[in-house]
Design an enzyme around this catalytic site. Structure first.
Site, PDB file in Angstrom:
ATOM      1  N   LEU A 142     122.498  84.108 -41.438  1.00  0.00           N
ATOM      2  CA  LEU A 142     123.935  84.341 -41.434  1.00  0.00           C
ATOM      3  C   LEU A 142     124.683  83.259 -42.204  1.00  0.00           C
ATOM      4  O   LEU A 142     124.543  82.070 -41.921  1.00  0.00           O
ATOM      5  CB  LEU A 142     124.450  84.413 -39.994  1.00  0.00           C
ATOM      6  CG  LEU A 142     125.940  84.698 -39.827  1.00  0.00           C
ATOM      7  CD1 LEU A 142     126.292  86.063 -40.396  1.00  0.00           C
ATOM      8  CD2 LEU A 142     126.327  84.597 -38.356  1.00  0.00           C
ATOM      9  N   ASP A 143     125.473  83.696 -43.199  1.00  0.00           N
ATOM     10  CA  ASP A 143     126.330  82.808 -43.996  1.00  0.00           C
ATOM     11  C   ASP A 143     125.549  81.656 -44.625  1.00  0.00           C
ATOM     12  O   ASP A 143     126.070  80.545 -44.779  1.00  0.00           O
ATOM     13  CB  ASP A 143     127.480  82.249 -43.142  1.00  0.00           C
ATOM     14  CG  ASP A 143     128.421  83.336 -42.680  1.00  0.00           C
ATOM     15  OD1 ASP A 143     128.585  84.331 -43.417  1.00  0.00           O
ATOM     16  OD2 ASP A 143     129.007  83.198 -41.589  1.00  0.00           O
ATOM     17  N   ALA A 144     124.304  81.911 -44.983  1.00  0.00           N
ATOM     18  CA  ALA A 144     123.474  80.856 -45.562  1.00  0.00           C
ATOM     19  C   ALA A 144     122.831  81.284 -46.877  1.00  0.00           C
ATOM     20  O   ALA A 144     121.899  80.649 -47.350  1.00  0.00           O
ATOM     21  CB  ALA A 144     122.387  80.432 -44.571  1.00  0.00           C
TER      22      ALA A 144
END
Length: 287
Positions: free
Chosen positions: A231-233
């Site tokens: 997530l969001d990486a």
């Protein structure tokens, strides 16, 4: 800078060695091509070479369907290259995923409607009905697929089927307030672009500007990246920040942040449309 419309583009990465640029440009020259743009980068720590090269097809003597095989035979396999071949006259098809936050959605539609981007938007998928009238005004197909814990897998399968049916090339999450599953993301590697309302890594959760306000931050930012299972990486395409001070209210931070989200996402989409982003591991080379 926009490439000539009758051009081919190669995005290449491979182990670094002497003579790569010469070998690639010689291949193009021997087949009658004229190089119109060339950028390269060497990651000395990783020992990796990265390159974007564009050339005119006006007098190129290979048929488009033959270029990949000819390139592999001439140098691609020998130099252990990985590459993608793109053509500038192909108008890409972009799908939008939206929820109820509309600022990025309207910014993208404005650029689309005014012809700023050479792109088609065949469909928009949402988990709410809110934005249907704006979509249908432009004659774009709108599909509302509400998502909850019980139907998430079923709805994502419908989304994937729609993307295939409409011949979509890539997806933009224009503040789509749902987390895509690992199965969905793995089916679209480096083809799903997200906008995050922070200069990553930063304040998590649904109220980032409130958290930023409480901490008395002096800058706020936005990050556009490719979506991965983490997530969001995912690999970052574009980021920017704007300064704020103690005089700014939460509403000021939200307004400034949304303005920034729009421009950062637009820049990322533009770079992707121009085939200027090469993702390697969890980083990007943006030429």
């Amino acid at each position: 800078m926009t490439d000539h419309l009758n051009s081919a583009i190669l995005l290449i990465h491979c182990p670094d060695r002497r003579g790569i640029v010469r070998a690639v440009t010689d291949f193009i020259f021997r087949h009658g091509g004229n190089v119109t743009a060339l950028d390269q980068y060497v990651d000395a720590e990783q020992g990796m070479f990265f390159m974007r090269v564009a050339w005119s097809l006006d007098q190129f003597d290979l048929e488009r369907n033959d270029i990949d095989v000819a390139f592999a035979d001439a140098l691609g396999r020998e130099m252990q290259m990985e590459w993608s071949l793109e053509f500038t006259d192909h108008v890409q098809r972009m799908a939008l995923f939206v929820s109820q936050h509309s600022h990025c959605f309207y910014d993208i539609l404005a650029r689309y409607e005014t012809g700023e981007w050479r792109v088609e938007i065949p469909l928009i998928i949402s988990n709410h009905e809110t934005l249907r009238p704006a979509v249908e005004r432009l004659g774009i197909d709108f599909h509302c697929l509400p998502v909850n814990k019980e139907n998430k897998a079923q709805q994502e399968q419908k989304q994937l089927e729609l993307l295939q049916h409409y011949g979509v090339d890539f997806v933009v999450l224009a503040r789509y307030m749902q987390i895509l599953s690992e199965d969905f993301v793995s089916a679209w590697p480096h083809k799903v672009i997200n906008i995050h309302h922070s200069f990553l890594p930063a304040f998590a959760g649904a109220r980032p500007y409130h958290a930023a306000y409480e901490r008395g931050v002096k800058i706020i930012g936005a990050t556009s990246h490719y979506v991965t299972a983490d997530l969001d990486a995912g690999p970052i395409i574009e980021q920017d920040v704007v300064r704020v001070s103690h005089e700014h209210s939460i509403d000021d931070l939200v307004r400034k942040g949304r303005d920034l989200e729009k421009i950062v996402l637009a820049r990322a989409i533009w770079q992707h449309l121009q085939h200027r982003v090469l993702a390697y591991r969890n980083r990007t080379i943006v030429f």
